[in-house]
Write a protein that holds these residues in place. Structure first.
Motif, PDB file in Angstrom:
ATOM      1  N   GLN A  74       0.802  -1.220   0.000  1.00 21.20           N
ATOM      2  CA  GLN A  74       0.000   0.000   0.000  1.00 21.20           C
ATOM      3  C   GLN A  74       0.841   1.280   0.000  1.00 21.20           C
ATOM      4  N   LEU A  75       2.027   1.206  -0.595  1.00 23.37           N
ATOM      5  CA  LEU A  75       2.864   2.392  -0.766  1.00 23.37           C
ATOM      6  C   LEU A  75       2.704   2.849  -2.215  1.00 23.37           C
ATOM      7  N   SER A  76       1.963   3.930  -2.411  1.00 23.67           N
ATOM      8  CA  SER A  76       1.635   4.350  -3.771  1.00 23.67           C
ATOM      9  C   SER A  76       2.209   5.710  -4.146  1.00 23.67           C
ATOM     10  N   ASP A  77       2.672   6.478  -3.155  1.00 21.66           N
ATOM     11  CA  ASP A  77       3.246   7.806  -3.431  1.00 21.66           C
ATOM     12  C   ASP A  77       4.747   7.626  -3.652  1.00 21.66           C
ATOM     13  N   ILE A  78       5.117   7.319  -4.876  1.00 20.75           N
ATOM     14  CA  ILE A  78       6.487   6.921  -5.202  1.00 20.75           C
ATOM     15  C   ILE A  78       7.087   7.891  -6.212  1.00 20.75           C
ATOM     16  N   THR A  79       8.288   8.361  -5.920  1.00 20.93           N
ATOM     17  CA  THR A  79       8.999   9.276  -6.808  1.00 20.93           C
ATOM     18  C   THR A  79      10.352   8.675  -7.178  1.00 20.93           C
ATOM     19  N   ILE A  80      10.667   8.717  -8.461  1.00 18.65           N
ATOM     20  CA  ILE A  80      11.965   8.260  -8.959  1.00 18.65           C
ATOM     21  C   ILE A  80      12.776   9.478  -9.384  1.00 18.65           C
ATOM     22  N   ILE A  81      13.987   9.596  -8.836  1.00 17.57           N
ATOM     23  CA  ILE A  81      14.885  10.681  -9.229  1.00 17.57           C
ATOM     24  C   ILE A  81      15.744  10.186 -10.376  1.00 17.57           C
ATOM     25  N   THR A  82      15.611  10.816 -11.526  1.00 20.58           N
ATOM     26  CA  THR A  82      16.334  10.370 -12.720  1.00 20.58           C
ATOM     27  C   THR A  82      17.498  11.311 -13.043  1.00 20.58           C
ATOM     28  N   GLY A  83      18.466  10.744 -13.765  1.00 17.09           N
ATOM     29  CA  GLY A  83      19.614  11.515 -14.220  1.00 17.09           C
ATOM     30  C   GLY A  83      19.744  11.399 -15.728  1.00 17.09           C
ATOM     31  N   PRO A  84      20.780  10.687 -16.209  1.00 20.83           N
ATOM     32  CA  PRO A  84      20.909  10.507 -17.660  1.00 20.83           C
ATOM     33  C   PRO A  84      19.827   9.564 -18.182  1.00 20.83           C
ATOM     34  N   ASP A  85      19.520   9.682 -19.470  1.00 14.29           N
ATOM     35  CA  ASP A  85      18.541   8.800 -20.121  1.00 14.29           C
ATOM     36  C   ASP A  85      17.185   8.817 -19.429  1.00 14.29           C
ATOM     37  N   LYS A  86      16.761   9.981 -18.981  1.00 12.00           N
ATOM     38  CA  LYS A  86      15.474  10.060 -18.273  1.00 12.00           C
ATOM     39  C   LYS A  86      14.320   9.590 -19.160  1.00 12.00           C
ATOM     40  N   GLN A  87      14.495   9.717 -20.487  1.00  8.00           N
ATOM     41  CA  GLN A  87      13.420   9.316 -21.407  1.00  8.00           C
ATOM     42  C   GLN A  87      13.220   7.806 -21.422  1.00  8.00           C
ATOM     43  N   LYS A  88      14.187   7.056 -20.865  1.00  9.88           N
ATOM     44  CA  LYS A  88      14.052   5.587 -20.845  1.00  9.88           C
ATOM     45  C   LYS A  88      13.092   5.113 -19.757  1.00  9.88           C
ATOM     46  N   PHE A  89      12.789   5.994 -18.808  1.00 12.10           N
ATOM     47  CA  PHE A  89      11.888   5.611 -17.714  1.00 12.10           C
ATOM     48  C   PHE A  89      10.443   5.750 -18.173  1.00 12.10           C
ATOM     49  N   GLU A  90       9.782   4.607 -18.316  1.00  3.75           N
ATOM     50  CA  GLU A  90       8.396   4.603 -18.764  1.00  3.75           C
ATOM     51  C   GLU A  90       7.491   3.868 -17.781  1.00  3.75           C
ATOM     52  N   LEU A  91       7.927   3.791 -16.528  1.00  3.79           N
ATOM     53  CA  LEU A  91       7.146   3.109 -15.508  1.00  3.79           C
ATOM     54  C   LEU A  91       5.917   3.937 -15.165  1.00  3.79           C
ATOM     55  N   LYS A  92       4.801   3.284 -14.995  1.00  2.00           N
ATOM     56  CA  LYS A  92       3.523   3.962 -14.799  1.00  2.00           C
ATOM     57  C   LYS A  92       3.212   4.153 -13.308  1.00  2.00           C
ATOM     58  N   ASN A  93       2.353   5.110 -13.041  1.00  2.00           N
ATOM     59  CA  ASN A  93       1.835   5.375 -11.694  1.00  2.00           C
ATOM     60  C   ASN A  93       2.928   5.737 -10.688  1.00  2.00           C
ATOM     61  N   VAL A  94       3.947   6.428 -11.167  1.00  2.00           N
ATOM     62  CA  VAL A  94       4.989   6.970 -10.294  1.00  2.00           C
ATOM     63  C   VAL A  94       5.244   8.422 -10.699  1.00  2.00           C
ATOM     64  N   ASN A  95       5.852   9.163  -9.794  1.00  2.00           N
ATOM     65  CA  ASN A  95       6.253  10.535 -10.092  1.00  2.00           C
ATOM     66  C   ASN A  95       7.741  10.547 -10.454  1.00  2.00           C
ATOM     67  N   TYR A  96       8.137  11.542 -11.208  1.00  2.00           N
ATOM     68  CA  TYR A  96       9.546  11.669 -11.595  1.00  2.00           C
ATOM     69  C   TYR A  96      10.057  13.060 -11.236  1.00  2.00           C
ATOM     70  N   ILE A  97      11.293  13.092 -10.738  1.00  2.00           N
ATOM     71  CA  ILE A  97      12.013  14.340 -10.557  1.00  2.00           C
ATOM     72  C   ILE A  97      13.338  14.204 -11.286  1.00  2.00           C
ATOM     73  N   GLN A  98      13.610  15.131 -12.186  1.00  2.38           N
ATOM     74  CA  GLN A  98      14.849  15.084 -12.945  1.00  2.38           C
ATOM     75  C   GLN A  98      15.955  15.812 -12.178  1.00  2.38           C
ATOM     76  N   ASP A  99      17.067  15.106 -11.960  1.00  5.08           N
ATOM     77  CA  ASP A  99      18.255  15.718 -11.364  1.00  5.08           C
ATOM     78  C   ASP A  99      19.101  16.278 -12.509  1.00  5.08           C
ATOM     79  N   TYR A 100      18.958  17.554 -12.761  1.00  4.17           N
ATOM     80  CA  TYR A 100      19.651  18.178 -13.890  1.00  4.17           C
ATOM     81  C   TYR A 100      21.150  18.351 -13.638  1.00  4.17           C
ATOM     82  N   GLU A 101      21.565  18.199 -12.402  1.00  8.28           N
ATOM     83  CA  GLU A 101      22.976  18.384 -12.060  1.00  8.28           C
ATOM     84  C   GLU A 101      23.668  17.069 -11.724  1.00  8.28           C
ATOM     85  N   PHE A 102      23.135  15.959 -12.226  1.00  9.17           N
ATOM     86  CA  PHE A 102      23.663  14.645 -11.855  1.00  9.17           C
ATOM     87  C   PHE A 102      25.149  14.483 -12.170  1.00  9.17           C
ATOM     88  N   GLN A 103      25.650  15.200 -13.161  1.00  8.32           N
ATOM     89  CA  GLN A 103      27.063  15.083 -13.505  1.00  8.32           C
ATOM     90  C   GLN A 103      27.952  15.846 -12.536  1.00  8.32           C
TER      91      GLN A 103
END
Length: 251
Positions: A45-74
């Protein structure tokens, strides 16, 4: 409770395996590592899920999650990537690395923790390093504990007293609402005031989560071990990936 999965790293140690795909999307038994985590979270019952992405953010196509882009990952390491999500760290938080797989018993231990700041610790950690040549025991994130209190977290620690225990941090952290406030406020204070080397990192910018945990300990905050009793796997090298794909069974 919110779940934050840190998936912004570039993962150079997996070489060709991650040339075109983030490490968390590598498949184990035809399912990406992160999706294995998501299935377990959602069963609990954990549904409020956020994935922090870096490079290749467009490859993440998982549904029913939130995304935050880390623009400074490098420019920074794991701590900086987690702090890309600091604006949502305003309640109870569970954080996870994107390259670990863990079973329901471990997750339940995390959910049962009632303190402000707790990290998952494996006391039987040394068994994970048998025949693991590409990631030796000396690279484990060791945790030194005494009286249910963490004294130190860093690589290659040795116990100094019979009353102390040594384990390994497996990449899961639990923060209460107050713990999340402590964590974020301490980081923001450091951003304004800290210069030079930071714990075991060359700078705050290049710090790992373990460096921040040690900073909290050194600042007088209680960080407690959440002793886990279950199966878990870390996928850090081609050797790890091959072993997990060969040995893992459904949890």
């Amino acid at each position: 409770m919110k779940v934050i999965i840190i998936a912004a790293g570039s993962s150079t140690r997996l070489a060709k395996e991650t040339l075109d795909i983030p490490k968390g999307l590598l498949k184990i038994n035809d399912k990406p590592i992160i999706e294995i985590q998501l299935d377990l979270f959602k069963k609990n019952q954990l549904s409020d899920i956020t994935i922090i992405t870096g490079p290749d953010k467009q490859k993440f196509e998982l549904k029913n999650v939130n995304y935050i882009q880390d623009y400074e990952f490098q420019d920074h390491d794991v701590l900086g990537s987690l702090m890309a999500a600091k604006s949502i760290m305003n309640t109870e938080i569970l954080t996870s690395y994107s390259d670990i797989i863990f079973d329901k018993n471990i997750l339940q231990s995390m959910l049962d923790f009632k303190g402000d700041i707790g990290i998952a610790v494996d006391l039987d950690w040394e068994r994970n390093y048998f025949n693991r040549t590409q990631h030796p025991k000396s690279q484990a994130d060791n945790v030194l504990m005494e009286n249910n209190k963490i004294l130190k977290i860093k690589k290659n620690i040795k116990e100094s007293k019979s009353t102390q225990k040594l384990g390994e941090f497996i990449g899961l952290m639990k923060l209460s609402k107050n713990g999340a406030k402590i964590f974020v406020e301490k980081y923001e204070h450091l951003l304004k005031s800290h210069k030079g080397k930071f714990q075991n990192a060359p700078s705050l910018k290049k710090a790992y989560l373990t460096d921040m945990i040690q900073e909290l300990i050194d600042s007088g905050f209680l960080v407690e071990p959440i002793i886990i009793n279950g199966k878990w796997y870390e996928i850090d090298t081609p050797e790890d990936l091959q072993a997990v794909r060969k040995n893992i069974k459904k949890f």
